[in-house]
Design a protein around this motif. Sequence first.
Motif, PDB file in Angstrom:
ATOM      1  N   LEU A 143      46.054  46.652  31.209  1.00  0.00           N
ATOM      2  CA  LEU A 143      46.045  46.011  32.524  1.00  0.00           C
ATOM      3  C   LEU A 143      47.409  45.440  32.926  1.00  0.00           C
ATOM      4  CD1 LEU A 143      42.621  44.134  32.379  1.00  0.00           C
ATOM      5  CD2 LEU A 143      43.191  46.100  33.825  1.00  0.00           C
ATOM      6  N   ASN A 147      48.559  46.591  36.305  1.00  0.00           N
ATOM      7  CA  ASN A 147      47.783  45.906  37.350  1.00  0.00           C
ATOM      8  C   ASN A 147      48.363  44.532  37.633  1.00  0.00           C
ATOM      9  OD1 ASN A 147      46.091  47.911  35.879  1.00  0.00           O
ATOM     10  ND2 ASN A 147      44.580  47.398  37.427  1.00  0.00           N
ATOM     11  N   TRP A 202      49.683  42.998  41.187  1.00  0.00           N
ATOM     12  CA  TRP A 202      49.184  41.722  41.703  1.00  0.00           C
ATOM     13  C   TRP A 202      50.345  40.755  41.952  1.00  0.00           C
ATOM     14  CZ3 TRP A 202      43.861  39.786  39.614  1.00  0.00           C
ATOM     15  CH2 TRP A 202      42.928  40.823  39.679  1.00  0.00           C
ATOM     16  N   SER A 213      44.590  49.026  41.858  1.00  0.00           N
ATOM     17  CA  SER A 213      44.670  47.952  40.856  1.00  0.00           C
ATOM     18  C   SER A 213      43.523  46.951  40.947  1.00  0.00           C
ATOM     19  CB  SER A 213      45.988  47.196  41.006  1.00  0.00           C
ATOM     20  OG  SER A 213      46.053  46.555  42.276  1.00  0.00           O
ATOM     21  N   GLY A 243      41.542  41.238  43.127  1.00  0.00           N
ATOM     22  CA  GLY A 243      42.782  41.966  43.302  1.00  0.00           C
ATOM     23  C   GLY A 243      43.281  41.940  44.732  1.00  0.00           C
TER      24      GLY A 243
END
Length: 559
Positions: A274, A277, A281, A384, A397
């Motif tokens: 992750l 991701n 973010w 994501s 997200g």
Amino acid sequence: MAAVTQVTDRGLTLPAARGRSSVFATCLVRGAMAAGLGLGALAVLVTVVWISSPYPDSGPGGALRAAAGLWLLAHGTLLVRPDTLSGVPAPVGVVPLLLMWLPVCLVHRAARDALSYEEEFAYEDDDEAVDHRPGAAHAWGAFAAVTCGYLLVGGAAAVYASGGPLPAAPLSAVLHLLLVATGAAAAGFWTACGRPRGPLPTWVPDVVREVAADRRTSTAVRAGGAGAGVLLAGGALLAGTALAWHVGAAQDTFVRLAGDWSGRLAVLLVALALLPNAAVWGAAYGLGPGFLLGTGAVATPLGIAGTPAVPHFPLLSAVPQEARGNWLTWSVLALPVLAGAVVGWWTARAATGEEAWGKRRTALVTVYGAAVCGAAMAVLAALSGGPLGTQRLAALGPVWWRTGGAALLWGTAVGVPLALMLRWWWLRGVVPDASPVRDWRSRLTWRRRKPEAEAVVDEDVVPYDFLPVGTWHDTGAREARWAALREASGGLMPEIAAAPVVPEPVSEPEAEPEPEAEVEVASEAEPEIEPEPETEPEPETEPEAETEPEAEGEPPASG
């Protein structure tokens, strides 16, 4: 019947094949192998965690079904978790981007190798080898074979995972498997055809080919890609800094999630998957719109609006907890400013190249680059995030359209004025050479800092060229050489050209025949000067002087 032989790069010859059907069968097997490799890699990881777990919840069949579910999740498929405390099945839609890289890379490579494999075939007919390159029909056939092979294995994996702890939604599985397989296979075939650097195929419409070949299009794509790269790098830096700032909370969450080392290993692997991701973010947070922390809760640099509802996870511990932002959170707005500046700088470099652009064209290309950056960030934001449950956990997200719109606005607001200003400034000849070169080191060379290094461009130009030899006898060649040196020196050679060094090579060749003429004249005058024997009578006069005293002395002797 014509025979078919394959010649590989290593010089090996494989057994003969019969017809094009064997090539399509090979492509089908390659697609199936790509899917099998991805499934096998995840199955190994899940099996290792299952074996090391002291209290497994299911047998080896459940572990393999969970691995098949994770493989489908890597394609973006929505999974369903039936065993929940409330009894209501909970969706799982947050896709680890690092995990998505595995199937995309495998399909891309399978399609690329499949087309290369087809191109290596040569048909032998009547004892004459005929090089047969695959046309559009054969390329489409190989593309369909690779895609079908991958989808067959993917469909079997979806059916097998339906009886496990993480079954996939049927419609989502079909849609996402088809998108990933066709998209990655198309990219692989595109790479095998020598693209994106090569020209577009002939079947592409002329309008598309003209737009793709235009320098403005390539500049906008590169500028937008550079801006998106800056945003992602800055987002990763923000996420890492926030995680280091809240390292105590992250460590506490990590310890509470799993008590044994096998469970902690599983949590660590999920956290690593992750990390991309988290970078997306962080980029969305720096752009301003932020990201959702549950339904009705948004985290932005201005603070947190609403009540966050997030699960306990180490990466989510880095989310700011302050209801109102401060100067530290507001400082992240420097990230989109930097990304917009990169878009403007990249466009200005192309605008001041060999073919200088006008103000209107420079501004439009900058806007196009900002649009490319916004589109890239919108796609990454959509991939994501996703749901991790129902009700409050139905949205986690960044929102894709907010993130993409913010990237477009920042790139336009910062990039356009900067591009126009740099264009005006660079055209005045104050900053580095704006000629479009591929080497990034030469883009940082300044004209006024390196006049001596840039003055000697031609290897044939050495100090001895200023002597009256070689092409310096020719006035036209000499002037052309001085013009080249003057242009390469950036305005320093005119002073040297005005010095008295230039006339010397011109006068010396004309003076060369003159000494030869003088020598000839001297040689002709030598016979005229030779009658020097006239000077020899001088010793003859001396005896006369000696005899005169004798004559004068004789009379006294006689007397």
